[in-house]
Design a protein around this motif. Structure first.
Motif: not given
Length: 296
Positions: A51-58, A135-144, A152-155
């Motif tokens: 899943t890819l998430y974006l921040v829109e209007e808080k 059983t396994s998960m990674l979550t990282v921020a989209l930042k620059s 981004i989160q992978v399961l």
């Protein structure tokens, strides 16, 4: 047991060419970058869900949701269940600090979860929402440049060829953080007209998504001055193709800003009678520096 990418290599390259050729990015370009990122992540990490998430209007918005066909294994009713889940998530908007994703977006700190290390309690709620045990998960921020625009989160990782379970590793987390970094820079260029993308980020993005090696330092290469003189400064400048070595009698390895620039590749070969065997991606500033140095 791996599944084929949902974006073919040819389509991926076509999308990249379209994106980098646009001086004013469109909404479709944003969607293409998101889809390319998802394809890259799923292919490289062998994720069952992404899943890819974006921040829109808080608010946190689900911009892309992927479930692997492995999850329903030719079961049509189960496939429809996952499709319904996907559409429900894509319509969802969450308050900014909701859950683990909200925490990663707020802090910029990545999250690593593995059942063997952390135990099942942490993922009980998430497993209820995903329709499968996490059983396994990674979550990282989209930042620059200290700006965080999503996550981004992978399961769960695809099972091994013998069917045995596999988990994401710390190395996988580092890979996902790298993808998140250069993807964020490109998305920021499209979402914020005042944002100027770092040339090195752009070059890394092009390199990764065209499966072309990247050079960041001229000391990594040795330039054949006899070859450069044979080709000539005018041809190098007009085609933006910089040869640095012969790979055989009439074949060369070159540097380019855009390895998908077929017009200039063909013009170079036509004018020099040299076939391009290898291409390395270089940033615009590095190319300019090298052309000024070697093309007098």
């Amino acid at each position: 047991m791996s599944v084929n990418s949902f974006i073919s290599k040819a389509l991926r390259q076509s999308l990249i060419l379209n994106i980098i050729s646009q001086s004013v990015p469109s909404k479709e370009d944003v969607d293409s970058v998101i889809e390319l990122t998802a394809s890259k992540v799923v292919d490289d990490l062998k994720a069952l869900s992404m899943t890819l998430y974006l921040v829109e209007e808080k608010e946190i918005v689900f911009k892309f949701v992927y479930f692997s066909p492995i999850l329903w294994a030719n079961n049509a009713s189960l496939e429809q269940k996952f499709e319904d889940k996907k559409q429900k998530l894509l319509a969802l908007r969450l308050p900014l600090e909701t859950g683990l994703v909200g925490e990663v977006i707020a802090t910029g700190e990545s999250n690593f979860f593995c059942l063997d290390e952390d135990g099942p309690e942490k993922m009980l709620d998430l497993s209820k929402n995903t329709e499968f045990a996490v059983t396994s998960m990674l979550t990282v921020a989209l930042k620059s440049d200290c700006r965080i625009i999503g996550a981004i989160q992978v399961l769960n990782k695809e099972p091994a060829s013998d069917g045995s379970p596999r988990a994401f590793t710390r190395a996988n987390l580092m890979c996902l953080e790298e993808v998140g970094g250069y993807t964020s820079a490109l998305l920021l260029r499209m979402l914020d007209s005042n944002y100027k993308i770092n040339e090195e980020d752009a070059a890394r993005y092009i390199s990764n998504y065209t499966d072309t090696p990247l050079v960041t330092d001229e000391s990594d290469l040795s330039f054949d001055k006899t070859l450069l003189a044979r080709v000539g400064a005018d041809i190098i400048r007009t085609t933006n193709v910089l040869p640095y070595k012969l790979t055989s009698k009439n074949h060369v390895a070159v540097l380019m800003k855009n390895p998908l620039d077929i017009t200039n590749r063909e013009a170079f070969s036509l004018k020099t009678s040299l076939s391009i065997d290898e291409v390395w991606v270089a940033s615009a500033s590095l190319m300019d520096t090298l052309i000024k140095r070697y093309c007098h």
